[in-house]
Design a protein around this motif. Structure first.
Motif, short mmCIF file in Angstrom:
data_model
loop_
_atom_site.label_atom_id
_atom_site.label_comp_id
_atom_site.label_asym_id
_atom_site.label_seq_id
_atom_site.Cartn_x
_atom_site.Cartn_y
_atom_site.Cartn_z
N UNK A 1 0.78 -1.22 0.10
CA UNK A 1 0.08 -0.08 0.09
C UNK A 1 0.76 1.38 -0.09
N UNK A 2 1.90 1.26 0.71
CA UNK A 2 2.80 2.23 0.81
C UNK A 2 3.31 2.65 -0.42
N UNK A 3 3.54 1.96 -1.48
CA UNK A 3 4.23 2.35 -2.70
C UNK A 3 3.27 3.13 -3.57
N UNK A 4 1.83 2.86 -3.27
CA UNK A 4 0.84 3.61 -3.93
C UNK A 4 0.51 4.75 -3.47
N UNK A 5 0.29 4.55 -1.92
CA UNK A 5 -0.29 5.72 -1.17
C UNK A 5 0.59 6.75 -0.46
N UNK A 6 1.95 6.11 -0.54
CA UNK A 6 2.68 6.97 0.40
C UNK A 6 2.45 7.06 1.89
N UNK A 7 2.52 8.17 2.43
CA UNK A 7 2.07 8.45 3.81
C UNK A 7 0.60 7.99 4.07
N UNK A 8 -0.22 8.19 3.23
CA UNK A 8 -1.64 7.68 3.48
C UNK A 8 -1.78 6.26 4.06
N UNK A 9 -0.86 5.30 3.50
CA UNK A 9 -0.99 4.20 3.82
C UNK A 9 -1.05 3.85 5.41
N UNK A 10 -0.19 4.87 6.28
CA UNK A 10 -0.18 4.62 7.45
C UNK A 10 -1.35 5.24 8.22
N UNK A 11 -2.51 5.68 7.46
CA UNK A 11 -3.63 6.06 7.85
C UNK A 11 -4.63 4.89 8.00
N UNK A 12 -4.41 3.96 7.23
CA UNK A 12 -5.42 2.88 6.91
C UNK A 12 -5.93 2.18 8.25
N UNK A 13 -5.00 2.10 9.00
CA UNK A 13 -5.39 1.63 10.61
C UNK A 13 -4.73 2.42 11.81
N UNK A 14 -5.41 2.63 12.60
CA UNK A 14 -4.78 3.24 13.75
C UNK A 14 -3.76 2.51 14.30
N UNK A 15 -3.84 1.28 14.33
CA UNK A 15 -2.69 0.39 14.61
C UNK A 15 -1.38 0.60 14.08
#
Lengths: 166, 384
Positions: free
Chosen positions: B158-172
Motif C-alpha cells: 500500500x505504501x508504494x501507491x499511497x505514500x504516507x496515507x498508507x499509515x492512516x489505513x489503521x490506527x494500529x
C-alpha cells in the motif's frame, strides 16, 4: 429454521474441506502444527463474521481466501522459510519428516518464481483448484490467473530443460 | 496446457496431508458454539496482520521524567478490533495527481477513505474525486474516471501507491509505524503529551532521501521536513484527529488534516470497481530501451512523439496508457532540447529535463521520469 439449515450446511462445508485447508496451509508454512493453528484461526474468524450475505456456494472459497491471506501474513512477518530437512529432528516422527521432505521438494522448485506466479501454480497443481476458484480466492480475473500460471510454468520448464542439459 | 505434464508430475505432492483428529474436534466445538460472544484463541504469529516490530501499543498516563521512547515502548495492550472506519482527509495536492503527491501551494483536496479491517484482510478505498483507488487486501486497483483508464497492481505494498496515507489505513499501523521509526532512529523526534481525555503524539521528521537536486523536496510527506500530530482518545485508544505540516522556509504549512473519523459497521462494498474503466494489468511491463544512457533513452522517447512511433513507445509505456493519456497531447510534437539527468528524494527514477514544442505551437517543459527494469531497459514512469 432456514438459519439453522444454513448453519448446518456451512458446518458440513467446513468439515468436508478441513483436509484441503490444512494441506493448503501446510505447503505454504512447512509445519503441520502451525498449519492447523492457522486453519483453526481462519475458521474462527469466519464464524465471527456476519456471513449471511455470502452465498453458500461461495463459502468454501471465502474460507480458502482467509487461509491464503493468513499464510501471506505469516510469510511476510518474517517468520521463516521452510525448515530445511537437514535441521529436522527425525525423532519427531518418520511421517512428519517425509511430509516435510515433500514440501521442501515442491518449494525448492517454486522458490525460483515470482511469488504471484508460484501462488497460482501451487493452487492449481498442488491444491487442485480450478482457475475459476483461483480467481475467486485471489480476486483477480481468470485470464490473469491463467497468464501467471503459464508464465510460471514456462519458467519452470526452461529451468528443468536447462538442468537436464547441464 | 498439457505441455506442462512433466512439470506437473514434478510438482505433484507425494504425501497426503490431512487434518488431525484434534483439529477436527476443536473445529466441531467451535461450530457448535458459533453464537458465543467471546472467542479466546491462541494466535501463533504474535499479531493480526502486524509487523514484527510491535503487535499493539498502549499509551499510559505520562509520569514525569520519562522519554517518549520509553513511554511508547513500555506497555502493550490490544486495541479493540475495529472492522470499519470512514475517514475524511484533506490534503494539499491536485485532484488528479497520485496519492503520494503533495504541494504546499495548492488548495486542500478532500479524500474520502473507507477501511474494512477484517479476517486479517485490510480492504480500503480512497476517493479524491479525479483519482480513486481500492484494495481487497492483495490487489490494488486505481483509476482516473475522466480518462476511463485504470491500473491493476498485485503484490504491491500500500505504501508504494499511497505514500504516507498508507499509515492512516489503521490506527494500529500509525502507532506501530511511528514506534518503528522511533526505535530505528531515522532522525525523527517524538513527544507525547496528555491533555484531558486526549493523548497527543507529535513527530518531527527530516526529509528522507537525497536532495542534492531539490526537485522532489516537499513533493511528498516523507520527502519533506514535517511535523505529524496525532490526537488519540485516552479511553478507547482510537485515533481522533491527525494533521501533518511541512516546514518550508521556516514556515509551518498544514498539508494534511483528518477532519472526521467514524468507527462503525461495514456499510457497503468498498472494493467495488467502477464500470466502463479499462484496467491495465501491470504484471507485464514493457521491456524498456536497452543499451542506452538515461539521456539517450529520453531522447529516443521524446523524438518518437513526432510520428507517434509505437515501435519505440510500446517499449517504454503500456499501449493503453500512451494512447489514452498522452497521444492527444504529445503526438506531432517536436523535441527542442533535453538536459542532464538527475535523481532526487527517495524515488528510484532518473529524471531528464526536456522541452517540447507541441503541435499547437505551445511549449511544454518538464522532467521525464525513467526507471531501469531488471533487464536494464529504460521505461517511462512519469514526467509527461
Amino acid at each position: 429454521m432456514f438459519k439453522k439449515t444454513r448453519h448446518k450446511t456451512i458446518s458440513r462445508i467446513i468439515e468436508d474441506n478441513l483436509d484441503y485447508l490444512v494441506s493448503f496451509a501446510y505447503y505454504r508454512l512447512g509445519n503441520h502444527d502451525e498449519a492447523e493453528d492457522l486453519v483453526y484461526d481462519a475458521i474462527l474468524k469466519f464464524l465471527e463474521r456476519d456471513t449471511d450475505n455470502i452465498k453458500l456456494e461461495s463459502i468454501r472459497l471465502y474460507i480458502f481466501r482467509i487461509v491464503h491471506n493468513l499464510c501471506l501474513d505469516y510469510v511476510r512477518s518474517d517468520h521463516k522459510d521452510l525448515l530445511p530437512i537437514e535441521n529436522f529432528d527425525i525423532g519427531e516422527g518418520v511421517d512428519e519428516a517425509l511430509d516435510l521432505e515433500d514440501a521442501d521438494r515442491i518449494n525448492a522448485c517454486l522458490d525460483a518464481l515470482p511469488l504471484r506466479e508460484a501462488d497460482v501454480i501451487r493452487m492449481h497443481v498442488i491444491d487442485g483448484l480450478s482457475f475459476v476458484e483461483i480467481s475467486g480466492i485471489l480476486s483477480i480475473t481468470q485470464s490473469t490467473a491463467k497468464s501467471r500460471y503459464k508464465s510460471g510454468m514456462d519458467k519452470l520448464r526452461n529451468l528443468f530443460i536447462n538442468k537436464k542439459m547441464s | 496446457m498439457d505441455d506442462y505434464k512433466e512439470i506437473k508430475e514434478l510438482l505433484k505432492p507425494r504425501r497426503d496431508i490431512k487434518a488431525s483428529e484434534e483439529l477436527r474436534l476443536k473445529v466441531n466445538r467451535a461450530l457448535e458454539q458459533k453464537d458465543r460472544k467471546h472467542v479466546i484463541r491462541q494466535w501463533v504469529f504474535g499479531g493480526i496482520g502486524l509487523s514484527a516490530v510491535a503487535a499493539v501499543l498502549m499509551f499510559v498516563l505520562i509520569p514525569s521524567g520519562m522519554s517518549a521512547k520509553e513511554i511508547l515502548a513500555e506497555a502493550i495492550k490490544a486495541l479493540e478490533s475495529t472492522e470499519y472506519i470512514e475517514m475524511t482527509v484533506e490534503i494539499r495536492t491536485r485532484p488528479v495527481e497520485n496519492f503520494r503527491y503533495i504541494d504546499i501551494n495548492e488548495d486542500f483536496v478532500v479524500h474520502n477513505i473507507y477501511i474494512a479491517d477484517s479476517d486479517s484482510l485490510l480492504k480500503w478505498r480512497i476517493d479524491k474525486g479525479e483519482r480513486i483507488a481500492t484494495s481487497n487486501g492483495s490487489d490494488i486497483y486505481t483509476w482516473l474516471p475522466s480518462l476511463k483508464l485504470g491500473m491493476h497492481l498485485s503484490g504491491v505494498d500500500n505504501e508504494r501507491v499511497l505514500g504516507y496515507m498508507a499509515t492512516l489505513l489503521t490506527s494500529k499501523k500509525i502507532l506501530e509505524t511511528e514506534l518503528y521509526n522511533c526505535t530505528n532512529g531515522d532522525g525523527a523526534e517524538y513527544k507525547v503529551n496528555k491533555k484531558g481525555n486526549e493523548i497527543i503524539l507529535t513527530v518531527h521528521a527530516v526529509p528522507q532521501g537525497n536532495f542534492e537536486n531539490p526537485y522532489l523536496l516537499n513533493s511528498s510527506i516523507s520527502e519533506s521536513e514535517n511535523i505529524r500530530r496525532y490526537v488519540i482518545d485516552a479511553d478507547t485508544k482510537r485515533l481522533k484527529r491527525a494533521t501533518v505540516s511541512v516546514i518550508s522556509r521556516n514556515r509551518e504549512i498544514t498539508v494534511l488534516k483528518i477532519s472526521a473519523i467514524n468507527y462503525g459497521r461495514h456499510k457497503y462494498d468498498i472494493c467495488r470497481l467502477a464500470d466502463g474503466i479499462r484496467y491495465v494489468e501491470t504484471d507485464n511491463h514493457p521491456v524498456g530501451l536497452i543499451g542506452l544512457s538515461a539521456e539517450e533513452a529520453a531522447l529516443t522517447v521524446l523524438n518518437a512523439f513526432a510520428d507517434w512511433d509505437n515501435s519505440v513507445l510500446d517499449k517504454v509505456m503500456m499501449r493503453a496508457v500512451s494512447d489514452i493519456t498522452y497521444r492527444e497531447k504529445f503526438s506531432g510534437s517536436r523535441l527542442v532540447s533535453i538536459g542532464h539527468s538527475f535523481t532526487s528524494g527517495t524515488s528510484n527514477s532518473i529524471f531528464v529535463p526536456y522541452t517540447l514544442e507541441l503541435r499547437d505551437g505551445s511549449i511544454h517543459c518538464h522532467n521525464i521520469a525513467l526507471q531501469e527494469t531488471d533487464s536494464g531497459g529504460w521505461i517511462v514512469t512519469g514526467g509527461l
